[in-house]
Motif scaffolding. Structure first.
Motif, PDB file in Angstrom:
ATOM      1  N   SER A 173       0.809  -1.185   0.012  1.00 41.11           N
ATOM      2  CA  SER A 173      -0.088   0.092  -0.194  1.00 41.11           C
ATOM      3  C   SER A 173       0.970   1.170   0.126  1.00 41.11           C
ATOM      4  O   SER A 173       0.555   2.138  -0.735  1.00 41.11           O
ATOM      5  CB  SER A 173      -0.770  -0.055   1.056  1.00 41.11           C
ATOM      6  N   ASP A 174       2.140   1.127   0.895  1.00 41.61           N
ATOM      7  CA  ASP A 174       2.771   2.342   0.815  1.00 41.61           C
ATOM      8  C   ASP A 174       3.525   2.720  -0.444  1.00 41.61           C
ATOM      9  O   ASP A 174       3.548   3.900  -1.161  1.00 41.61           O
ATOM     10  CB  ASP A 174       3.851   2.046   1.691  1.00 41.61           C
ATOM     11  N   LYS A 211       2.209   1.598  -3.529  1.00 39.83           N
ATOM     12  CA  LYS A 211       1.191   2.078  -4.424  1.00 39.83           C
ATOM     13  C   LYS A 211       1.175   3.667  -4.147  1.00 39.83           C
ATOM     14  O   LYS A 211       0.903   4.241  -5.101  1.00 39.83           O
ATOM     15  CB  LYS A 211       0.029   1.359  -4.077  1.00 39.83           C
ATOM     16  N   GLU A 212       0.955   4.015  -2.862  1.00 35.71           N
ATOM     17  CA  GLU A 212       0.971   5.524  -2.683  1.00 35.71           C
ATOM     18  C   GLU A 212       2.099   6.415  -3.069  1.00 35.71           C
ATOM     19  O   GLU A 212       1.872   7.282  -3.727  1.00 35.71           O
ATOM     20  CB  GLU A 212       0.715   5.617  -1.154  1.00 35.71           C
ATOM     21  N   GLU A 227       1.805   6.489  -6.963  1.00 37.56           N
ATOM     22  CA  GLU A 227       0.556   7.434  -7.218  1.00 37.56           C
ATOM     23  C   GLU A 227       1.222   8.672  -7.222  1.00 37.56           C
ATOM     24  O   GLU A 227       1.116   9.682  -7.783  1.00 37.56           O
ATOM     25  CB  GLU A 227      -0.354   7.346  -6.192  1.00 37.56           C
ATOM     26  N   LYS A 228       2.192   9.035  -6.057  1.00 33.35           N
ATOM     27  CA  LYS A 228       2.794  10.452  -5.572  1.00 33.35           C
ATOM     28  C   LYS A 228       3.524  10.720  -6.959  1.00 33.35           C
ATOM     29  O   LYS A 228       3.910  11.828  -7.240  1.00 33.35           O
ATOM     30  CB  LYS A 228       3.194  10.375  -4.295  1.00 33.35           C
TER      31      LYS A 228
END
Length: 235
Positions: free
Chosen positions: A160-161, A163-164, A167-168
């Protein structure tokens, strides 16, 4: 009931003193301390009333020494009843044989039962040991499962980190691309504006040259007109 003196024989008279007294059986009619006088001429201490319960002497009454302490007790034995007849002794032997056989059978059955019980206990212990190992394995499996779940949760958090972060990065890249495009468009616009201004300046310069030429031509015309006017004035 045989009297005290009836048929009594002393171990001191018949030289039948033995250090091993026969086993006895409780008897209500013949028990306790014997205080009556007897044929005892050498043993002056009190005696016990007892009934033998051993071999062919089973059922015979006798008097042993009444001393309780082993170091004080002597080996005196006085039979009150005479020996049984041969037939009676044979019957008693048969009864003892039956009794011994029954005891042997009982002991054999008890041993067999004990062996079966031992096997059952052994099987129970084995099953308990297997159950204990199974519980340990199950507890280890549960612990491994909990650890795997924890690791999976950590992996999911890490994903999740990531992916985040991706995304950033995508947003940052997109923003950078948009900014680059905006700057590029602005630069192109400024370039086009400069080109337009340059062209306008060229056009203006060209017009200025044309106007200058026209003004020069106009001055020429004026000079010509003036000369013509002077010529006309001369006439």
């Amino acid at each position: 009931m045989v009297s005290w003196s009836e048929g009594s024989t002393s171990s001191w008279d018949d030289d039948s003193v033995t250090s091993q007294l026969p086993r006895t059986i409780p008897c209500y009619e013949w028990s306790g301390i014997a205080h009556e006088p007897s044929s005892r001429r050498m043993h002056l201490e009190p005696c016990l009333r007892q009934v033998a319960f051993q071999s062919t002497d089973t059922g015979r009454r006798f008097l042993p020494c009444a001393k309780e302490k082993a170091e004080e007790k002597c080996c005196y034995l006085e039979w009150i009843d005479p020996e049984w007849s041969v037939v009676m002794q044979f019957c008693i032997c048969q009864l003892w044989s039956m009794h011994d056989k029954e005891n042997e059978d009982r002991i054999r059955d008890n041993l067999k039962l004990g062996e079966e019980k031992f096997k059952i206990v052994g099987e129970k212990r084995r099953m308990e040991e297997e159950l204990r190992f199974f519980k340990l394995d199950f507890a280890k499996m549960v612990a491994d499962k909990q650890e795997a779940i924890s690791e999976l949760g950590s992996a999911r958090l890490a994903i999740s980190d990531l992916k985040e972060e991706l995304e950033k990065k995508k947003l940052a890249h997109h923003s950078s691309t948009n900014l680059h495009q905006v700057l590029r468009a602005k630069a192109e616009k400024e370039r086009d504006q400069l080109v337009l201004e340059r062209d306008q300046k060229k056009e203006e310069k060209k017009l200025e040259n044309i106007i200058s030429d026209m003004m020069k031509q106009n001055h020429g015309y004026k000079d010509k007109v003036k000369k013509l006017k002077e010529i006309c004035d001369e006439f």
